[in-house]
Design a protein around this motif. Structure first.
Motif, PDB file in Angstrom:
ATOM      1  N   ALA A   1      -2.034  -7.112   3.492  1.00 54.89           N
ATOM      2  CA  ALA A   1      -2.676  -7.112   2.174  1.00 54.89           C
ATOM      3  C   ALA A   1      -4.187  -7.315   2.334  1.00 54.89           C
TER       4      ALA A   1
ATOM      5  N   ALA B   1       0.571  -8.165  -4.685  1.00 56.99           N
ATOM      6  CA  ALA B   1       0.579  -6.745  -5.050  1.00 56.99           C
ATOM      7  C   ALA B   1       1.211  -5.926  -3.920  1.00 56.99           C
ATOM      8  N   HIS B   2       0.851  -6.287  -2.681  1.00 61.84           N
ATOM      9  CA  HIS B   2       1.426  -5.606  -1.516  1.00 61.84           C
ATOM     10  C   HIS B   2       2.950  -5.811  -1.495  1.00 61.84           C
TER      11      HIS B   2
ATOM     12  N   GLU C   1      -5.808  -4.190   3.428  1.00 60.05           N
ATOM     13  CA  GLU C   1      -5.869  -3.194   2.346  1.00 60.05           C
ATOM     14  C   GLU C   1      -6.778  -3.637   1.207  1.00 60.05           C
ATOM     15  N   GLY C   2      -7.203  -4.894   1.234  1.00 60.35           N
ATOM     16  CA  GLY C   2      -8.076  -5.412   0.187  1.00 60.35           C
ATOM     17  C   GLY C   2      -7.377  -5.585  -1.145  1.00 60.35           C
ATOM     18  N   ARG C   3      -6.100  -5.910  -1.124  1.00 62.09           N
ATOM     19  CA  ARG C   3      -5.411  -6.187  -2.386  1.00 62.09           C
ATOM     20  C   ARG C   3      -4.650  -7.504  -2.243  1.00 62.09           C
ATOM     21  N   PRO C   4      -4.307  -8.137  -3.376  1.00 62.45           N
ATOM     22  CA  PRO C   4      -3.597  -9.417  -3.276  1.00 62.45           C
ATOM     23  C   PRO C   4      -2.259  -9.265  -2.546  1.00 62.45           C
TER      24      PRO C   4
END
Ligand SMILES: [Zn+2]
Length: 474
Positions: A79, A88-89, A82-85
């Protein structure tokens, strides 16, 4: 109820004796939702779906709990990359998992708890273990808490290993451990962890260790003792050894027997690795093959046998399933459609050949069960050839029931594309329209006949005029 299975803790076959008469509670370790599922992951879901269908057919009320591990090191690392929380992943891949299991005709588990939804239950279990002298906060004040493997005499009994022969637990810095084999129950938050990825605890902020999740969730949904614990063979050690030790050291009887399914391997015979797995992503395989054929390919071998993956192997499975379908189609055309047993219905007596029931009761013996399925279809075809409709009808009923038990019936409500129970209704309506079209042609009203055909074509249906009458397909 005479089901027996290979208990991988005892290393021999045992009868499954329900703790509560008429009920079976099963905990099956779910996936860590960090990547798209491939056939190796999904084999477990299919095996336990068949187990559940068979036990239900046998008259038991089955509760199946399959957890979702929605936080761990890999999820956090991916995560972050990918630069997402992290949530969210995890949620993205949880939905992919649901799509993959549905695509292969698996029913949703009875309950599907997420690890991060059960932090209080996990903290309680850690505190119970500390109070009983089987766990300790790390001596280096890191905030980790470890299980003390030397304090629990049963440690190693599941995987039949002595502690000295085991691999050390690599889940945390060994500095704070009394023994390198001690494993983390609670992992202190690291400085670069996102703030949302830790929870308050008596030892500082942190998150649960993987093994702890399953012990806590199994206890919550199935109680201190339950009938069967399962998962992939790769989970036997350390995951299941650790789950069992934690729960039993906390005074909970936990589960026996233990049921482990073997892997899907690549043709070199190795356990499928991530890099080899791209061609085996469920989303990819069901694009290349009919999902029922993929399920048949996973169901037909014994669950304890390794399955070698190749497109050729799936194609061979597809041909086997097509032979069964051909009999069902032929017999249904002559004798009328028969609706088989489906989940939730009481089994009908004589609904299955004895050979199939014997095979399934003997450690889910799929190879012998599938052999019986083909024997019955061949006998049904011979009866059709001979004009023996009563025998053919018995074969049709039994073949469809066997397919349904294995989750392979074409119209099983679990198949997303089948339209579930509506499909026979649609078939009846289209057939009625085709009969009207035949009647219009018989009275030479070709305009009316063409109009009916055009309306069906506009709905995306193809009409073929065969010698024995019109057929339709989407
Ligand atoms: Zn587990």
């Amino acid at each position: 109820m005479s089901f027996s299975l290979h208990d991988s803790a005892l290393g021999r076959q045992v009868d499954l004796v329900p703790l509560v008469t008429g009920k079976i509670s099963v905990y099956c370790c779910g996936l860590t939702v960090q990547a798209a599922p491939h056939l190796g992951h999904i084999r477990k879901e299919v095996v336990f779906d068949v187990l559940r269908r068979w036990l239900t057919f046998s008259g038991l009320e089955v509760t199946l709990v399959v957890n979702v591990t929605d936080i761990d090191d890999k999820i956090l690392a991916k995560a972050a990359a990918e630069g997402r929380p992290w949530f969210a992943h995890a949620y993205f891949y949880e939905r992919q998992l649901h799509r993959a299991t549905a695509a292969l005709g698996c029913l949703p588990p009875t309950y599907e708890p997420r690890a991060t939804g059960h932090i209080p239950e996990q903290l309680e279990l850690v505190q119970e273990l500390i109070a009983r002298g089987h766990a300790y906060p790390a001596a280096d004040h890191s905030g980790d808490v470890y299980f003390d493997v030397r304090s629990w005499p049963g440690y190693g009994q599941l995987s039949h290993q002595r502690i000295a022969d085991m691999e050390p637990a690599l889940d945390a810095d060994p500095r704070g451990k009394r023994d390198p084999h001690d494993f983390a129950l609670w992992k202190a938050a690291k400085p670069d962890d996102p703030a949302t990825a830790s929870w308050a605890s008596p030892w500082g902020r942190g998150r649960p260790g993987w093994h702890l999740e399953c012990s806590a969730m199994a206890g919550k949904y199935l109680g201190d003792a339950f009938d069967l614990h399962g998962g992939g063979l790769d989970l036997k050690f350390p995951h299941h050894e650790n789950e069992r030790a934690q729960s039993q050291a906390a005074g909970r009887p936990f589960a026996h027997p233990w049921m482990h399914n073997a892997f899907v391997t690549d043709p070199s015979g190795e356990k499928m690795s991530k890099s080899l797995a791209n061609g085996m992503l469920v989303s990819e395989v069901v694009r290349r093959f009919d999902p029922r054929a993929v399920r048949y390919y996973l169901v037909a071998p014994h669950y304890r046998s390794m399955v070698e993956f190749s497109d050729q192997a799936v194609a061979t499975a597809a041909a086997g399933l097509a032979r069964l379908d051909a009999f069902v189609d032929r017999a249904s055309a002559r004798l009328g459609a028969v609706r088989p047993w489906t989940m939730g219905e009481a089994p009908a007596p004589q609904a299955l050949p004895a050979g199939f029931a014997r095979a399934m009761d003997d450690d889910l013996g799929a190879p012998a069960a599938i052999a019986q399925l083909h024997d019955s279809a061949r006998a049904g075809n011979r009866a059709l050839d001979a004009g023996d409709d009563p025998t053919a009808l018995t074969a049709l009923v039994q073949v469809q029931n066997m397919l349904s038990v294995l989750g392979l019936w074409k119209l099983d409500p679990a198949w997303p594309a089948a339209g579930g129970d509506l499909e026979p209704v649609v078939d009846g309506l289209v057939s009625a329209l085709l009969e009207q079209r035949q009647a219009a042609r018989a009275r030479r009203d070709f305009a009316a006949a063409d109009q009916l055909r055009d309306r069906l074509t506009a709905l995306g249906l193809t009409i073929e005029d065969a010698p024995d009458g019109p057929r339709w397909k989407r």
